[in-house]
Design a protein around this motif. Sequence first.
Motif, PDB file in Angstrom:
ATOM      1  N   HIS A   2       0.822  -1.223   0.000  1.00 53.70           N
ATOM      2  CA  HIS A   2       0.000   0.000   0.000  1.00 53.70           C
ATOM      3  C   HIS A   2       0.854   1.271   0.000  1.00 53.70           C
ATOM      4  CE1 HIS A   2      -3.380  -2.658   0.640  1.00 53.70           C
ATOM      5  NE2 HIS A   2      -2.722  -3.203   1.649  1.00 53.70           N
ATOM      6  N   GLY A   3       1.954   1.242  -0.746  1.00 55.23           N
ATOM      7  CA  GLY A   3       2.783   2.426  -0.922  1.00 55.23           C
ATOM      8  C   GLY A   3       3.690   2.753   0.250  1.00 55.23           C
ATOM      9  N   GLN A   4       3.980   1.789   1.100  1.00 56.50           N
ATOM     10  CA  GLN A   4       4.735   2.014   2.340  1.00 56.50           C
ATOM     11  C   GLN A   4       5.964   2.897   2.153  1.00 56.50           C
ATOM     12  OE1 GLN A   4       7.775  -0.472   2.675  1.00 56.50           O
ATOM     13  NE2 GLN A   4       8.510   1.227   3.888  1.00 56.50           N
ATOM     14  N   SER A   5       6.875   2.510   1.315  1.00 52.56           N
ATOM     15  CA  SER A   5       8.126   3.249   1.146  1.00 52.56           C
ATOM     16  C   SER A   5       7.888   4.604   0.486  1.00 52.56           C
ATOM     17  CB  SER A   5       9.118   2.419   0.318  1.00 52.56           C
ATOM     18  OG  SER A   5      10.284   3.143   0.066  1.00 52.56           O
ATOM     19  N   TRP A   6       6.972   4.643  -0.464  1.00 52.65           N
ATOM     20  CA  TRP A   6       6.665   5.913  -1.122  1.00 52.65           C
ATOM     21  C   TRP A   6       6.104   6.907  -0.116  1.00 52.65           C
ATOM     22  CZ3 TRP A   6       3.534   2.734  -5.124  1.00 52.65           C
ATOM     23  CH2 TRP A   6       4.398   2.156  -6.060  1.00 52.65           C
TER      24      TRP A   6
END
Length: 191
Positions: free
Chosen positions: A144-148
């Motif tokens: 779910h886009g953690q690093s972004w």
Amino acid sequence: MQNIIEFALEIDKLKQVTRKTRVLNSERYENSAEHSWQIALLAASLQSYAAEPVDINQVVMMLLVHDIGEIETGDTIVYAESGWEERKAHELACVTRIFGMLAPEQGARFLDLWKEFEAGETAEARFANAADRAMPVLLNLANHGQSWLENGIRHEQVVKRIAPPIREGCPALWEYLEGRLLDAKAKGWLG
């Protein structure tokens, strides 16, 4: 034999290099050794989708050595916009030292693979770079886009950095990812 054992123990340090993306279903961040292993298998699985015929053994070996320089430099998020020349010079010094632990012919082979990956001029290097750029995106999509989200990464940054090498090395993979990145943006996972 002793040189090979020392080399194997030296590259164990790659397991200590923390990346910016978490492994699936965990709060733990992946390390560079895990990344190299995973993209080698990704590339082997995607071989039939390569833009050009590739020697998959060459690709896998390239992917297994491509991040060894991070033993000394650490990992830098792929979306960083400066400092790449200095970082790559430092990585080259590191891999030259580490591969120099092996017999000259074997060390030279690994160094040549590292340089081939960096130059990105062969079909194998282009395909290897496509796999390398894709895996963090695949993990981010699954997480779910953690690093972004943690690093304030925008959709435009992702597309600018990963689209060209993936399109060039594995066009079908880019077709797969392009729509999913737009969905991720719509879900608020990317700025």
